[in-house]
Design a protein around this motif. Structure first.
Motif, mmCIF file in Angstrom:
data_model
loop_
_atom_site.group_PDB
_atom_site.id
_atom_site.type_symbol
_atom_site.label_atom_id
_atom_site.label_comp_id
_atom_site.label_asym_id
_atom_site.label_seq_id
_atom_site.Cartn_x
_atom_site.Cartn_y
_atom_site.Cartn_z
ATOM 1 N N ALA A 237 0.827 -1.209 0.000
ATOM 2 C CA ALA A 237 0.000 0.000 0.000
ATOM 3 C C ALA A 237 0.862 1.259 0.000
ATOM 4 O O ALA A 237 0.562 2.237 -0.679
ATOM 5 N N GLU A 238 1.972 1.233 0.745
ATOM 6 C CA GLU A 238 2.770 2.443 0.939
ATOM 7 C C GLU A 238 3.644 2.772 -0.270
ATOM 8 O O GLU A 238 3.854 3.935 -0.581
ATOM 9 N N TYR A 239 4.175 1.756 -0.946
ATOM 10 C CA TYR A 239 5.183 2.004 -1.987
ATOM 11 C C TYR A 239 4.708 1.568 -3.360
ATOM 12 O O TYR A 239 5.525 1.173 -4.193
ATOM 13 N N SER A 240 3.376 1.614 -3.587
ATOM 14 C CA SER A 240 2.857 1.051 -4.838
ATOM 15 C C SER A 240 3.600 1.598 -6.059
ATOM 16 O O SER A 240 3.873 0.861 -6.998
ATOM 17 N N GLY A 241 3.966 2.865 -6.044
ATOM 18 C CA GLY A 241 4.639 3.433 -7.202
ATOM 19 C C GLY A 241 6.060 2.940 -7.393
ATOM 20 O O GLY A 241 6.592 2.954 -8.504
ATOM 21 N N LYS A 242 6.704 2.505 -6.300
ATOM 22 C CA LYS A 242 8.110 2.124 -6.370
ATOM 23 C C LYS A 242 8.312 0.627 -6.621
ATOM 24 O O LYS A 242 9.422 0.184 -6.874
ATOM 25 N N LEU A 243 7.238 -0.143 -6.500
ATOM 26 C CA LEU A 243 7.369 -1.598 -6.669
ATOM 27 C C LEU A 243 6.954 -1.985 -8.081
ATOM 28 O O LEU A 243 6.108 -1.326 -8.684
#
Lengths: 465, 465
Positions: free
Chosen positions: A129-135
């Protein structure tokens, strides 16, 4: 404190100190698993030892909330918390332990805002949820970290133990089921466990069984929980539990004959011919088994219609890892499309396995699967003369630069004692510096014989190869 | 909870999630350090995440007792604890936080019996006491584990951070000082940090300075604490502090001229000619520096008479690790013969270093010392046709058996998107399965050119080498 003044120096209840000999083995096994997962394109993740209680509470049922280790507030927050907790206790009907869904928080919640990690799935969901853009869109992660549960410790049951999870997040493809099973099978094979069995079933098939047996959909979870106990209580026990839950004899007999009718996928296919969801589940099982033939899990996947996996959150294929010489499972997993998105407010597909690391180590120990001499230095360097003590450092440095693991003895000792030290540490060779400046004694244990000869320092490394 | 319904998914204050790209770097650095320590004959140790409060309390001073994370009692013990804590708070003069030496325990002690690990030295002391018979007479151990302190988080200051300790327990030989300095220098060199400086001083020399300056022995600790601030407050600040503590101007000037007189060991040797303990300390310093010439610390040890190391427990040589581009130290250590025996009731000699793992990583990051492509798979295997999805598993399996790290794409995709996926993960080669059963597309980035050609599956592995 006991009558003696001596402090208690055992590790806290349910925890362990890992001394070198045991730690080498744990690190060896974890290293093999890591390498296999990396070879399969999985990426490592580590999350903090504690999480917000908000993150953890209500995710593991009442039992989980009770078994969680909670961290005390600090400073003034603690003073306020103690006062509020005391008031809370004086209010009739209030409980100490926070229960999921409870509106007035338990006294614990007034004293604590953090809890120790209870599993690796909730942290994964938080990270997604927190890093959706980075994963990456399909996130294949493995995580090998301890978790803590304030359970009653027992034989091979600890309060601090290592979980070893591998999951694929973000794909509904059945290749994922085959890929994770293959990676898990490869881990075990690489560790020397070749008789692994991965039992497979499908939650939708179990639901179809329950539906066909005429049990209403809202009793589904109860029925699955009952089936899950088959191993422990036998078919009669399961039927007794179904009866206790108010299900009719007819229904429970119909259910048992579907569940216990044998592990032939064709049999189940026929039974589900008139049940669309059941037939689809059978088709998925057949596909996953076929796909697994192209992975290290080839021949290791065994259909088991009795397999239920108690946890409520599975939605598709479910797995359990077994070896013949262990009564309980070595781990398990499955597809759980509803869980990882819990903090995102949308469904995110996921499928994975959790290996019971301590049980795996137990099986490896029983079978003697650890390599000899793990972690032992290659050479011991020592001097028999006080005035040559310093030369020990120089010789050790020289040998280390050639890639050898070298232990030294920091004071002059007798040759016999040095060999005992080498033996105790499993070191196969020793270099003894005596009076002569250029010559050293090289003692070597190369089974069956032991050699002991004089060598010039300049020729030392070739003598040790 | 905030106005939004969305749960907070950041890691708790002062802690971090380690996503793959960062974790590869951390694991790389920890792996190098581990290998170097193993090559030096050090053995790994791991201890539980939490210890009994009895074990921890009073070992780190008042501040430590306050910054320690404490774990809440469970069940009835907690109910009783809350009542007792409330009573305790109502008693005038009582405090919340337990202080060392306090006879009535603080309220925290009524609510908690466990605390998170605060450093790696107290657990080592406990292990040495508990397993004395199972450990070698000279125990060389390293330990790389997180510790927790409820400090105010800030830039590069965390509540959960990794300590990396190496210690030799059970020997008074000066070879030990040289061996640990050498091992630490080898770690840094292996990681690409070649301009390391290990400043060295001796506690007995500082004590001799203080003695010669006419400061009574009972003021020694105060004087050392003042000298320790030299870097921060300058010579005037130190003298001011000495004056505030009631030391005469004459004494403090004498002390400062001894401390600040320059880093020539001969100068200090002459100054200590009439002081037996001081002269012995100088002799030890000279020996350790000479011995270190035979280790990877050769030329890295620099005598620094201003070095004090605030911690009270050092008894012999003290060390601090520095690089030119970091204002603060990268770690430090020394000989502390009185501490490890704290649970044994006898003195056990010990000497070691602690590396600040996060600071080390910061320096490596600044200097670009991490290898390229850490953790990246070697090959991406994917299909452009839905009907060839399953073959992806087969090709991936084949390549993994040849030792390659292989990532797959679990559904058919366009070639362009596949190359983007490979780029995003830093994967240098991709195999694309198209319609043709025997031929595959091999795309490869070998700087400066990028190749893309058709290859028979049977020749795939040679095409990827």
């Amino acid at each position: 404190m006991a009558s003696s003044d001596k402090a208690v120096t055992k590790p806290p209840r349910g925890t362990r100190d890992f001394l070198p000999s045991e730690l080498y083995r744990r690190q060896y096994a974890a290293g093999v698993i890591r390498d296999v997962y990396l070879a399969h394109g999985f990426q490592p993740l580590e999350t903090p030892t504690y999480e917000r209680l908000d993150t953890l509470t209500g995710k593991y049922g009442d039992e989980g909330d009770q078994l969680m280790f909670k961290i005390l507030h600090r400073g003034q927050t603690l003073v306020d918390g103690i006062r509020a907790a005391q008031e809370h206790l004086q209010t009739p009907g209030n409980v100490v332990v926070g229960r999921s869904g409870e509106t007035a928080p338990g006294a614990e919640r007034l004293l604590s805002d953090l809890g120790l990690r209870y599993d690796l799935t909730v942290p994964l969901a938080r990270v997604v949820a927190e890093y959706s853009g980075k994963l990456p869109p399909v996130f294949k992660r493995f995580q090998i970290q301890p978790v803590w549960r304030a359970d009653t410790p027992g034989k091979a049951r600890y309060r601090e133990f290592v979980q070893c999870d591998v999951d694929v997040v973000g794909s509904t493809s059945l290749l994922v089921e085959a890929e994770v099973s293959g990676a898990v099978a490869a881990c075990f094979r690489q560790l020397g466990v070749h008789d692994l069995e991965i039992r497979i079933n499908h939650r939708a098939l179990l639901r179809a069984f329950i539906d066909k047996a005429g049990i209403p959909v809202e009793r589904e979870t109860e029925a699955i929980v009952a089936i899950d106990k088959l191993d422990k209580v036998g078919p009669d026990g399961v039927q007794r539990e179904l009866a206790e839950k108010g299900m009719s004899d007819e229904s429970s007999q119909a259910l048992m004959s579907l569940v216990m009718g044998g592990d032939d996928l064709e049999r189940v296919k026929e039974a589900m011919a008139d049940h669309a969801a059941g037939a689809a589940a059978v088709e998925e099982l057949a596909q996953v088994i076929a796909l697994s033939a192209m992975t290290p899990a080839d021949g290791r996947l065994v259909f088991d219609p009795t397999l239920a996996r108690g946890l409520g959150y599975y939605t598709g294929c479910i797995f359990e890892i077994r070896v013949p010489d262990l009564g309980s499972s070595l781990g398990g997993g499955g597809r759980y499309d509803g869980l990882v998105g819990m903090f995102c407010g949308r469904e995110i597909p996921a499928c994975g396995f959790s290996i019971g690391f301590d049980r795996l180590l137990f099986v490896m120990e029983q079978r003697g699967l650890f390599p000899e001499g793990l972690g032992a230095p290659d050479v011991l360097v020592a001097s028999t003369e006080k005035k040559r003590e310093a030369d020990v450092l120089r010789v050790a440095y020289q040998l280390r630069q050639e890639g050898l693991r070298v232990e030294i003895v920091a004071k002059a000792e007798k040759a016999g004692r040095m060999r005992k030290l080498a033996d105790d540490r499993g070191i196969q060779a020793a270099v003894l510096l005596r009076k002569d400046q250029d010559q050293v004694n090289v003692w070597r244990r190369s089974a069956p014989e032991v050699t002991d000869r004089m060598v010039a320092i300049s020729e030392l490394s070739s003598a040790l190869r």
